[in-house]
Motif scaffolding. Structure first.
Motif, PDB file in Angstrom:
ATOM      1  N   GLN A 272       0.808  -1.293   0.026  1.00  0.00           N
ATOM      2  CA  GLN A 272      -0.171  -0.122  -0.024  1.00  0.00           C
ATOM      3  C   GLN A 272       0.837   1.236  -0.093  1.00  0.00           C
ATOM      4  O   GLN A 272       0.374   2.276   0.291  1.00  0.00           O
TER       5      GLN A 272
ATOM      6  N   LYS B  78       9.607   2.691   9.687  1.00  0.00           N
ATOM      7  CA  LYS B  78      10.531   2.559  10.883  1.00  0.00           C
ATOM      8  C   LYS B  78      12.082   2.493  10.396  1.00  0.00           C
ATOM      9  O   LYS B  78      12.323   2.089   9.398  1.00  0.00           O
TER      10      LYS B  78
ATOM     11  N   ARG C  50      15.039 -10.191   6.850  1.00  0.00           N
ATOM     12  CA  ARG C  50      13.678 -10.763   6.655  1.00  0.00           C
ATOM     13  C   ARG C  50      12.484  -9.736   6.568  1.00  0.00           C
ATOM     14  O   ARG C  50      12.228  -9.406   7.464  1.00  0.00           O
ATOM     15  N   TRP C  51      12.505  -9.176   5.181  1.00  0.00           N
ATOM     16  CA  TRP C  51      11.416  -8.249   4.933  1.00  0.00           C
ATOM     17  C   TRP C  51      11.051  -8.178   3.797  1.00  0.00           C
ATOM     18  O   TRP C  51      10.952  -9.158   3.046  1.00  0.00           O
ATOM     19  N   ASN C  52      10.288  -7.080   3.584  1.00  0.00           N
ATOM     20  CA  ASN C  52       9.862  -6.882   1.915  1.00  0.00           C
ATOM     21  C   ASN C  52      10.676  -6.204   1.229  1.00  0.00           C
ATOM     22  O   ASN C  52      11.050  -4.922   1.115  1.00  0.00           O
TER      23      ASN C  52
ATOM     24  N   LEU D 205      12.349   0.231   7.146  1.00  0.00           N
ATOM     25  CA  LEU D 205      11.282  -1.033   7.164  1.00  0.00           C
ATOM     26  C   LEU D 205       9.691  -0.431   7.175  1.00  0.00           C
ATOM     27  O   LEU D 205       9.393   0.651   8.018  1.00  0.00           O
TER      28      LEU D 205
ATOM     29  N   PRO E 155       8.786 -15.177   3.345  1.00  0.00           N
ATOM     30  CA  PRO E 155       9.568 -14.126   4.152  1.00  0.00           C
ATOM     31  C   PRO E 155       9.221 -12.715   3.723  1.00  0.00           C
ATOM     32  O   PRO E 155       9.353 -12.491   2.782  1.00  0.00           O
ATOM     33  N   GLY E 156       8.738 -11.951   4.783  1.00  0.00           N
ATOM     34  CA  GLY E 156       8.610 -10.449   4.470  1.00  0.00           C
ATOM     35  C   GLY E 156       7.388 -10.135   3.864  1.00  0.00           C
ATOM     36  O   GLY E 156       7.056  -9.070   3.964  1.00  0.00           O
TER      37      GLY E 156
ATOM     38  N   ARG F 292       3.257  -9.831   3.906  1.00  0.00           N
ATOM     39  CA  ARG F 292       2.048  -9.475   5.123  1.00  0.00           C
ATOM     40  C   ARG F 292       1.672 -10.791   5.884  1.00  0.00           C
ATOM     41  O   ARG F 292       1.653 -11.879   5.304  1.00  0.00           O
TER      42      ARG F 292
ATOM     43  N   PRO G  17      -6.800  -4.639   3.525  1.00  0.00           N
ATOM     44  CA  PRO G  17      -5.717  -4.041   4.306  1.00  0.00           C
ATOM     45  C   PRO G  17      -5.262  -4.938   5.740  1.00  0.00           C
ATOM     46  O   PRO G  17      -6.212  -5.084   6.494  1.00  0.00           O
ATOM     47  N   ALA G  18      -3.944  -5.027   5.610  1.00  0.00           N
ATOM     48  CA  ALA G  18      -3.566  -5.867   7.169  1.00  0.00           C
ATOM     49  C   ALA G  18      -3.879  -4.899   8.195  1.00  0.00           C
ATOM     50  O   ALA G  18      -3.421  -3.738   8.150  1.00  0.00           O
TER      51      ALA G  18
ATOM     52  N   ALA H 174       7.909 -15.155  15.222  1.00  0.00           N
ATOM     53  CA  ALA H 174       8.600 -14.791  14.126  1.00  0.00           C
ATOM     54  C   ALA H 174       7.651 -14.404  12.913  1.00  0.00           C
ATOM     55  O   ALA H 174       7.827 -13.242  12.375  1.00  0.00           O
ATOM     56  N   PRO H 175       6.502 -15.031  12.648  1.00  0.00           N
ATOM     57  CA  PRO H 175       5.721 -14.695  11.692  1.00  0.00           C
ATOM     58  C   PRO H 175       5.063 -13.120  11.615  1.00  0.00           C
ATOM     59  O   PRO H 175       4.963 -12.660  10.547  1.00  0.00           O
TER      60      PRO H 175
ATOM     61  N   TYR I 207       6.895 -10.666  12.504  1.00  0.00           N
ATOM     62  CA  TYR I 207       7.994  -9.660  12.568  1.00  0.00           C
ATOM     63  C   TYR I 207       8.942  -9.624  11.404  1.00  0.00           C
ATOM     64  O   TYR I 207       9.129 -10.732  10.848  1.00  0.00           O
ATOM     65  N   LYS I 208       9.575  -8.523  10.945  1.00  0.00           N
ATOM     66  CA  LYS I 208      10.275  -8.297   9.913  1.00  0.00           C
ATOM     67  C   LYS I 208      11.691  -8.342  10.923  1.00  0.00           C
ATOM     68  O   LYS I 208      11.700  -7.984  12.158  1.00  0.00           O
TER      69      LYS I 208
ATOM     70  N   ASP J  51      10.284  -6.121  14.248  1.00  0.00           N
ATOM     71  CA  ASP J  51       9.632  -4.733  13.476  1.00  0.00           C
ATOM     72  C   ASP J  51       8.144  -5.262  13.582  1.00  0.00           C
ATOM     73  O   ASP J  51       7.840  -6.441  12.772  1.00  0.00           O
TER      74      ASP J  51
END
Lengths: 117, 131
Positions: free
Chosen positions: A9, A66, A88-90, A115, B8-9, B11, B18-19, B78-79, B81-82, B131
């Motif tokens: 988004q 962030k 581990r991110w987007n 992030l 990984p990463g 949503r 929308p989450a 873990a799921p 969080y980044k 995160d």
């Protein structure tokens, strides 16, 4: 608005630009240390100033991210230094930038991670 | 609850739409002591007794950060969080070194764990951000 679903988004404009972050970090480092020779007594203040300077500039962008800023300040003594990071991110929205800066006596390594919220 | 498996990463697997930005529930929150213990284990296992070697140091740093990330992915929280893992590996040669970190995040859900390892010849610390 037609957003790429992978961007969580966010729009293209919301994403951070590497060059912009690089400039901000270098400004913060130069403002904190400049040409000063390495001084043990000042290390704490320099490191804190660099990191806070970076964070303030990033926060001022008012983007939905962030941030994590790390700073490694070392005296140049011929020692080796390596840094690695793993995340581990987007991939589409998040990123990192490392800046290596030095003067005659000091080596500064700053890593900025952003992030998306 | 419907939802695709989380890559990984990606949503979290909520229903479509929308989450929601709900804070993590108690069992799903990042645990700093647990993460720190994990980081310490990896550091000691990988570096105990090792001497700094310029040729291998950069691959050590990378391997350690990857191992820490993989171990953290297996944690129950873990799921949601980044994860960012940073490892700094330095040679001790009498020079001074200072490391500082600051974050701009949500205190209620995010966190950091850090640990360091020093021996006569090799020093490093690793940390992780939720995160």
């Amino acid at each position: 608005m037609d957003n790429d679903p992978g961007l969580d988004q966010l729009t293209e404009d919301d994403l951070l630009d590497d060059a912009e972050v690089d400039t901000m970090v270098r400004e913060a480092i130069t403002a904190a240390i400049g040409d000063s020779p390495f001084l043990h007594a000042k290390v704490d203040a320099w490191a804190a100033n660099i990191v806070e300077g970076c964070l303030k500039r990033l926060a001022a962008l008012a983007k939905p991210f962030k941030y994590v800023v790390t700073c490694n300040l070392s005296q140049k003594a011929g020692a080796g230094l390596h840094a690695a990071s793993c995340t581990r991110w987007n991939d589409k929205t998040d990123g990192r930038l490392t800046v290596q800066w030095e003067n005659a006596t000091t080596l500064v390594l700053v890593a900025v991670y952003w992030l998306a919220i | 609850m419907p939802g695709e498996a989380g890559a990984p990463g990606a949503r979290p697997p909520f229903a479509e739409g929308p989450a929601p930005l709900a804070a993590p529930a108690h069992g799903e929150r990042f645990s700093a002591p647990r993460a720190k213990a994990l980081v310490g284990e990896v550091l000691r296992a990988r570096l105990g007794g090792a001497a700094y070697d310029a040729d291998s140091a950069s691959s050590w740093a990378r391997e350690i950060s990857e191992e820490i990330r993989e171990r953290l992915k297996a944690e129950p929280w873990a799921p949601r969080y980044k994860v960012v893992v940073q490892v700094v590996l330095g040679e001790q040669r009498g020079g001074a070194c200072k490391a500082v970190a600051r974050c701009f995040w949500d205190e209620q859900s995010d966190g950091v764990a850090q640990d360091s390892f020093a021996n006569v010849r090799c020093r490093r610390h690793a940390w992780k951000v939720g995160d």
